[in-house]
Design an enzyme around this catalytic site. Structure first.
Site, PDB file in Angstrom:
ATOM      1  N   LYS A  42       8.366   0.313   5.323  1.00 35.52           N
ATOM      2  CA  LYS A  42       7.837   1.594   4.842  1.00 35.52           C
ATOM      3  C   LYS A  42       9.005   2.447   4.349  1.00 35.52           C
ATOM      4  O   LYS A  42       9.973   2.675   5.065  1.00 35.52           O
ATOM      5  CB  LYS A  42       7.083   2.316   5.954  1.00 35.52           C
ATOM      6  CG  LYS A  42       6.506   3.656   5.512  1.00 35.52           C
ATOM      7  CD  LYS A  42       5.786   4.370   6.643  1.00 35.52           C
ATOM      8  CE  LYS A  42       4.482   3.701   6.981  1.00 35.52           C
ATOM      9  NZ  LYS A  42       3.702   4.502   7.957  1.00 35.52           N
ATOM     10  N   ASP A  96      -3.988  10.136  14.892  1.00 42.02           N
ATOM     11  CA  ASP A  96      -4.564   9.733  13.598  1.00 42.02           C
ATOM     12  C   ASP A  96      -5.225   8.363  13.714  1.00 42.02           C
ATOM     13  O   ASP A  96      -4.936   7.441  12.946  1.00 42.02           O
ATOM     14  CB  ASP A  96      -3.478   9.714  12.523  1.00 42.02           C
ATOM     15  CG  ASP A  96      -4.070   9.814  11.116  1.00 42.02           C
ATOM     16  OD1 ASP A  96      -5.239  10.229  10.991  1.00 42.02           O
ATOM     17  OD2 ASP A  96      -3.369   9.487  10.147  1.00 42.02           O
ATOM     18  N   GLY A 125       0.833  -1.199   0.000  1.00 43.71           N
ATOM     19  CA  GLY A 125       0.000   0.000   0.000  1.00 43.71           C
ATOM     20  C   GLY A 125       0.865   1.245   0.000  1.00 43.71           C
ATOM     21  O   GLY A 125       2.097   1.187   0.078  1.00 43.71           O
TER      22      GLY A 125
END
Length: 667
Positions: free
Chosen positions: A369, A465, A347
């Site tokens: 990441k 978040d 993703g």
């Protein structure tokens, strides 16, 4: 002993020849069945036809059945079986399972894919092949006229179904058909009945826990006497070309000239739990020795160049030495992700792209990441903060394993979460793939992780978040809070220094738009929106809906006010949930997402409510008025308009009552 076995075999042959075959298998240990190809009988008695790439598997009753007595007309027969198709990867389908009646139980020329290991491109459709089949197909093959990727069909001598229908079952209670997903991983029951006097073949389907429906899914007039030979075999076939799927048969019953015995689901073997996807093995056999030599030489030469280059570009400063154990080499991460190939991409988001990787030394699956930064000073601060977060340890947080620096690029290494983010299970499916029990467990897990961030560590961690897309699911479908890219740390008893408003619309507390200052209470607000998101199966803001339903919090508040709070529940749950738990989650979600921060509970209180260790409080006008005055951010006339707006819109209270409440609370 030999003579006893011979006599037993001859008796079975005699019974078969007389058309009196009647058997029932609740599991397949020690049964009279022949298996071929990839088919195996597992340790607990399951018949598994396929489980990996490029495979076909067949399983047939060992003795041929005498379908035609002396008068030459095919006998009636009945069979029922329970199957399950369990995909290793969500939302990816493959070819399904076929029940087969064939003059042979071996198919040396059968091809993979749609041919199910039975037919091939030369004999498919040939009337001399004498095959009748019922397909449970999960791949839309347009060449052979498949109607969709989830259907049941009756096939004669080929792959073109003479009749087919989307997978469904007739509900005896509602009087209509309800859709089923063949590849859901859940066991399903199939009945196939042939009436030779009427030349009628019926196929009926239902979930495992529902009795045989009154109406079949398919009913076709077909004269099997023109297809059947004197001796025929009955069994199952399956084939896989690219997408790995576990094809199981749990039990099987068959009877010639009568109704087959019903299978009891309670006596069948259990399906195994499917964990994280397995790594595929590369096939390297067959290369000539000379080619292998040159390939290895080239790899060694390239590895030497890459190693020298990595030594030049990787930077290690003095302040990073204490964090050495958390640092990965760039070369190891390149090898783990196969060079950051697109096929390994999991993703992407605002902070970079995430790749699946396998560490060569430990064979551990990780998520990598890849983040790029332009500011060198910003990079140092970010790494320092990430290394601090790397010391967090909680079963409901995605574990940060380490990092790697390369010039102005930063790589973060996390635990691999095989089921990905929660939002795709809530919003990207036409049917619910999460039960209420799983959803409630995920809510409690995320709440536990957030409590640890607020109170359980040496510093206070504000996530800032919290939302469904930042909650990842491990191999056991446990919810883990991840993506700490916006997180901030500060010491207990102090206040965070940042005054920048960040987050996602729909999850941002009202006071953040005024002060820009995050607190534990702003995290609680976002968690409240998250709870409603999970219970209602929709995002906090959805502009496709009518104006009174665009804002999820306001819509649930209105449902609560009118006494119809359960109307907000995700319709994909189809009333399959605990009412008391659901009402608790919806009301607690409203309390956590209250516009006034002083009214919101702490995460410790949230856990007490979810664990039923404390009753959920009931809001009153007096407590609301006192809460606003205690907020400390409002002075003089500022408090009344805010309270009017909050209470009038969400609780339909008159402004006169609001003013009296504030004054009494202030006193």
């Amino acid at each position: 002993m030999f003579w006893k076995l011979l006599i037993w075999y001859l008796l079975l042959r005699l019974a078969a020849s007389e058309g009196d075959i009647d058997f029932i298998y609740n599991g397949f240990h020690g049964v009279n069945i022949s298996i071929y190809g990839a088919a195996v009988i597992t340790s607990n008695g399951l018949l598994r036809l396929t489980n990996s790439f490029q495979q076909s598997g067949h399983a047939f009753y060992s003795i041929p059945l005498h379908f035609k007595p002396s008068h030459g007309k095919t006998l009636s027969f009945s069979t029922n079986f329970i199957f399950a198709m369990v995909p290793q990867y969500t939302n990816l389908t493959s070819y399904g399972i076929v029940f087969v009646i064939s003059p042979s139980k071996e198919f040396p020329r059968g091809q993979l894919g749609p041919y199910m290991g039975i037919f091939n491109s030369m004999n498919v459709g040939n009337s001399s092949y004498h095959i009748a089949a019922v397909e449970l197909d999960t791949f839309p093959n347009q060449e052979y006229g498949d109607i969709d990727d989830n259907h049941v069909g009756i096939d004669i001598n080929g792959l073109h179904s003479i009749t087919s229908a989307p997978a469904a079952y007739f509900s005896n209670m509602s009087g209509g058909f309800k859709n089923l997903s063949l590849i859901s991983g859940e066991p399903m029951h199939v009945w196939i009945d042939y009436n030779s006097s009427q030349n009628q073949l019926n196929v009926t389907l239902s979930p495992i826990n529902i009795p045989k429906p009154n109406r079949p899914l398919l009913s076709s007039t077909v004269n099997l006497s023109s297809i059947m030979l004197d001796n025929m075999y009955v069994g199952f076939a399956s084939s896989i070309r690219t997408v790995p799927v576990y094809h199981y048969i749990l039990g099987w019953s068959f009877k010639m000239n009568g109704q087959a015995q019903e299978l009891d689901p309670l006596h069948l073997p259990k399906l195994p739990r499917i964990g994280p996807k397995k790594k595929s093995k590369l096939l390297t056999i067959g290369f000539p020795v000379i080619v292998v030599f040159f390939v290895l030489t080239a790899i060694s030469y390239l590895s030497l160049i890459v190693r020298r280059k990595m030594k030049l570009v990787e930077v290690l400063e003095d302040w990073e030495h204490e964090y050495g154990p958390h640092r990965f080499s760039y070369k190891d991460l390149v090898m783990a992700t196969k060079g950051f190939k697109d096929r390994e991409l999991l993703g992407s988001g605002g902070f970079g792209k995430v790749y699946r990787g396998v560490l060569s030394a430990s064979k551990m699956e990780v998520a990598v990441k890849r983040i790029s930064h332009e500011s060198r000073q910003g990079m140092r601060e970010f790494i320092s903060e990430i290394v601090s977060l790397g010391r967090l340890r909680h079963r409901n947080l995605v574990q940060l394993l380490g990092y790697c620096r390369l010039k102005r690029e930063l790589l973060l290494v996390y635990d691999f979460m095989p089921y990905g983010s929660l939002d795709k299970f809530l919003f990207n499916q036409t049917i619910s793939l999460l039960t209420w029990h799983q959803r409630f467990s995920i809510i409690k897990g995320v709440a536990s992780g957030l409590l640890y961030l607020h109170e359980g560590w040496e510093q206070v961690v504000l996530h800032r978040d919290i939302k469904a897309s930042n909650v990842l699911l491990d191999s056991e479908m446990n919810g883990r809070l991840g993506d700490f890219g916006l997180a901030r740390l500060y010491d207990h008893g102090t206040n965070p220094q940042t005054t920048h408003m960040v987050g996602t619309f729909g999850y941002i507390a009202p006071e953040l738009t005024r002060t820009g200052k995050p607190t534990k209470s702003t995290d609680v607000f976002a968690f409240g929106a998250f709870m409603l998101e999970v219970a209602c199966g929709r995002r906090p803001i959805d502009r496709r809906l009518s104006s009174d339903q665009v804002l999820l919090v306001e819509w649930v508040s209105e449902c609560w006010r009118t006494g119809t709070i359960l109307a907000a529940v995700d319709p994909k749950l189809v009333l399959d949930y605990d009412v008391e738990e659901m009402e608790l989650v919806l009301k607690l979600g409203l309390l956590c997402s209250h516009p006034l921060s002083a009214v919101r509970p702490s995460m410790r209180q949230v856990m007490q409510f979810l664990d039923r260790d404390a009753p959920l409080p009931k809001l009153s006008l007096d407590t609301l008025g006192a809460a606003i005055l205690a907020e400390g951010h409002y002075e003089g006339s500022d408090v009344l308009p805010l309270l009017y707006s909050s209470l009038e819109q969400r609780f339909a209270i008159s402004t006169t009552s609001v003013e009296e409440s504030v004054l009494s609370g202030g006193r």
